[in-house]
Motif scaffolding. Sequence first.
Motif, PDB file in Angstrom:
ATOM      1  N   SER A   1       0.828  -1.208   0.000  1.00 29.38           N
ATOM      2  CA  SER A   1       0.000   0.000   0.000  1.00 29.38           C
ATOM      3  C   SER A   1       0.853   1.244   0.000  1.00 29.38           C
TER       4      SER A   1
ATOM      5  N   SER B   1     -10.458  18.734   6.004  1.00 28.49           N
ATOM      6  CA  SER B   1      -9.736  17.874   6.962  1.00 28.49           C
ATOM      7  C   SER B   1     -10.063  18.354   8.367  1.00 28.49           C
TER       8      SER B   1
ATOM      9  N   LEU C   1     -11.530  14.195   4.952  1.00 29.04           N
ATOM     10  CA  LEU C   1     -10.511  13.308   5.536  1.00 29.04           C
ATOM     11  C   LEU C   1     -10.455  13.539   7.039  1.00 29.04           C
TER      12      LEU C   1
ATOM     13  N   PHE D   1      -4.812  11.151   8.742  1.00 29.71           N
ATOM     14  CA  PHE D   1      -5.065  10.313   7.582  1.00 29.71           C
ATOM     15  C   PHE D   1      -3.732   9.891   6.981  1.00 29.71           C
ATOM     16  N   THR D   2      -3.757   8.799   6.263  1.00 28.03           N
ATOM     17  CA  THR D   2      -2.534   8.264   5.680  1.00 28.03           C
ATOM     18  C   THR D   2      -2.319   8.869   4.306  1.00 28.03           C
TER      19      THR D   2
ATOM     20  N   ASP E   1      -1.983   7.098   1.760  1.00 27.78           N
ATOM     21  CA  ASP E   1      -2.833   6.338   0.846  1.00 27.78           C
ATOM     22  C   ASP E   1      -4.231   6.948   0.775  1.00 27.78           C
ATOM     23  N   GLU E   2      -4.756   7.347   1.924  1.00 25.32           N
ATOM     24  CA  GLU E   2      -6.100   7.945   1.945  1.00 25.32           C
ATOM     25  C   GLU E   2      -6.119   9.275   1.177  1.00 25.32           C
TER      26      GLU E   2
ATOM     27  N   ALA F   1      -5.851   8.513  -2.483  1.00 25.89           N
ATOM     28  CA  ALA F   1      -7.104   7.982  -3.044  1.00 25.89           C
ATOM     29  C   ALA F   1      -8.094   9.090  -3.334  1.00 25.89           C
TER      30      ALA F   1
END
Length: 791
Positions: A667, A757, A775, A779-780, A782-783, A786
């Motif tokens: 990921s 956010s 978000l 948050f990562t 990856d998030e 995405a």
Amino acid sequence: MNQHCNTGDHAAPCATPSDSPGPDDWCKQWVSTVTDYAVIGLSPEGIIRTWNIGGERIHGFSAHEVIGQRFDIFHTQEDRDKASAAASLDIARKTGRCESEGWRIRKDGSRFWANVVITVLTDDTGRVLGFGKIVRDMTDKKNAHDAVVESEGRFRMLVNGVTDYAVFMLSPDGIITNWNAGARRIKGYSAEEIIGSHFSRFYTPEDVAAGLPQRGLSIAASEGRFEAEGWRVRKDGRRFWAHVVIDAIRHEDGSLAGFAKITRDITERMEANRALEEARKALFQSQKMEAVGKLTGGVAHDFNNVLQILRGNLELLDNRHFGDAWTRERLGKAIAAVDRGSKLAAQLLAFGRQQPLQPVVINLASALRGMDDLLRRALDETIEVETVVAGGLWNTLVDIHQLENVILNLAINARDAMPHGGKLTMELSNAMLGDDYVAVVPDVAAGQYVMLAVTDTGTGMTQDVLERAFDPFFTTKPDGKGTGLGLSMAYGFVKQSGGHIRIYSEVGHGTTVKLYLPRSSRPAVEPPPRVVPAPKGGTETILVVEDDRNVQSVAVETLSDFGYHVLKADDAEQALAVLRSGIHVDLVFSDVVMPGPIRSTDMAALAVVLLPHLKVLFTSGYTQNAVVHGGRLDPGVELLSKPYSREQLAHKVRQLLDGRDSMRSESSRSAAPADSAVPLRILLVDDDVNLAQAMNELISLLGHSSKFTTSPSQALDWLQDEPFDVLITDLSMPDIDGMEVAKRATAGSPSMFVVFSSGHEMPVLPSLPFRWAALRKPFTIDELGAVLSDL
């Protein structure tokens, strides 16, 4: 011709001239008027026949009460039992006179002290006619005398009872006339041995030769008193330190009667004062070294940062211009100069007891033998090297690499002290430092030690040089021949290792430096070999946390050259923001000492909780006890000391990363943008500057361009001047909230995508006239990727 005066029944003799009045009248008048004496006539048997007014005043009886009584009625019962009255008459008969003193009784029963003279009265043929008795009351004189005797007795008892002082009298010539118990205890002589001797026998021969005893008497005679301290000699020949007072004693007419001399043994006090003075000097030296150590430690910190910037940039230049021989030569010289500066800073930290030690339990015998070749290369051929190791040598806990540096420095100092050759001896043995030794040496504990002595046959040191030998930058070598940090470094290292160091030196006879390192009861281990492999790089992600922007820049560029993905943060708060953002980080490379409310060590502890796979490597030019306690690295802590080379950095990073079993997750790998991804222009608004900077780094890693601010008003101004594809905004901000910023931004750019956010749950939002997503912090990457990939 004797005449007789009749007084009562018997006559008392009265010698009168022929032209005097009649004897009866003359004698009666004399006897009757005497009041200070009791004049009594006694019969041959001791019966009272005459009595005068003095008798009545002294004894208290009238004439008719005593005439006809035996005169022993005035005697005490004790004297009557002993028949002392009759004995007095017998003496008077035989010798003509008897004089005595003793207690007598008055009529009221009280006693008084009487002086009594009894004279026998005879006729021309020698026949005893009776006795004349004269009594005088001496009670007052008796009391005064007794008081004096008692006082003298008490004084003698006091003087003789004093044992802490020698109290004795001297004649005007210095002859001892009496002696007390204290004098016997202190000097060892009995009174019989010493009375009649001259007091100079207590003085040392050199003081006698200098005339000190007589000078003391002369000063006391002229000034009344003499006081001094000095060595004196006991009967057994031992010396003691004495405090002496001599007072002149004079008669009432002022003439010199002699001297009173008082001597006290103050050897213990003198030794205690000497020990106290030595302890005071040692404490002052310790405090001075501590203060200078703190100063040099701070200097080393800043110095190491400067060196790190220099070395990093020089190595980057060297890596880029390796084909240019002229440039490479000069870069090599510059890097060598940085290395010399690095060693200087390391010596400063060693003196300040602030270098991070990594001690192991070793037996110094094998370590010392392993240095033979190194020492022989460092020393001249004219210097003979001998190593002596005692049997049964104990183990010790020490940083062997730092100890080797100390031994090498001591050997080089010895070499310089023997310009024409000589002998260097290194000795190892077990040693015990007892309570008496450590009592006057601060910061040293009594106990068992391993002693390393380095002895040369060189020029030696004078006392003033010896006292400053450990001072940093103090050297007797010519300019350019030494920094004056060799012994200072040894001092700091030994102290930081819990040991003790001492120098013994004499001009013309060489120098011995003794190092005492604490004994360890644990088994010895062989230190690992020091192998430095060729540097390797990698593709992992490293977060560089450094407050010095120049040092940070060099570290980032160096690690990037080795192929790593590098993030950066200016302090611990920014670092935590990056880590909480969700981006994958394999290793945190952090300075130990940085400004801000969060310490780097606390940041590292939180980081490992957030990312269990994370590795942490600290770096510092000055630890300030953050990762070093008791002079040793905390368990599990990895430290790369500044200034470090690019090879050392690469090796240390690779060493830590290769020790990790897990690899980067798929990921996290997919978070990086594909080559075909379209870069976005993103405006980021968040009132937390650390978080804004961290998110800006994440956006950059995703392949997009961004611009961030903590001011909503400034963001709205930027929107008037340049286009953006995405607005990322915090919902809760003090001036203008995120919703209002989004409405104003999309009013002018309807196609703009908005990402809200928030650290809280997202509120239920009404239908909005623009595209948006939300978000939840943290948050990562990856998030975030995405959300942005949906555009």
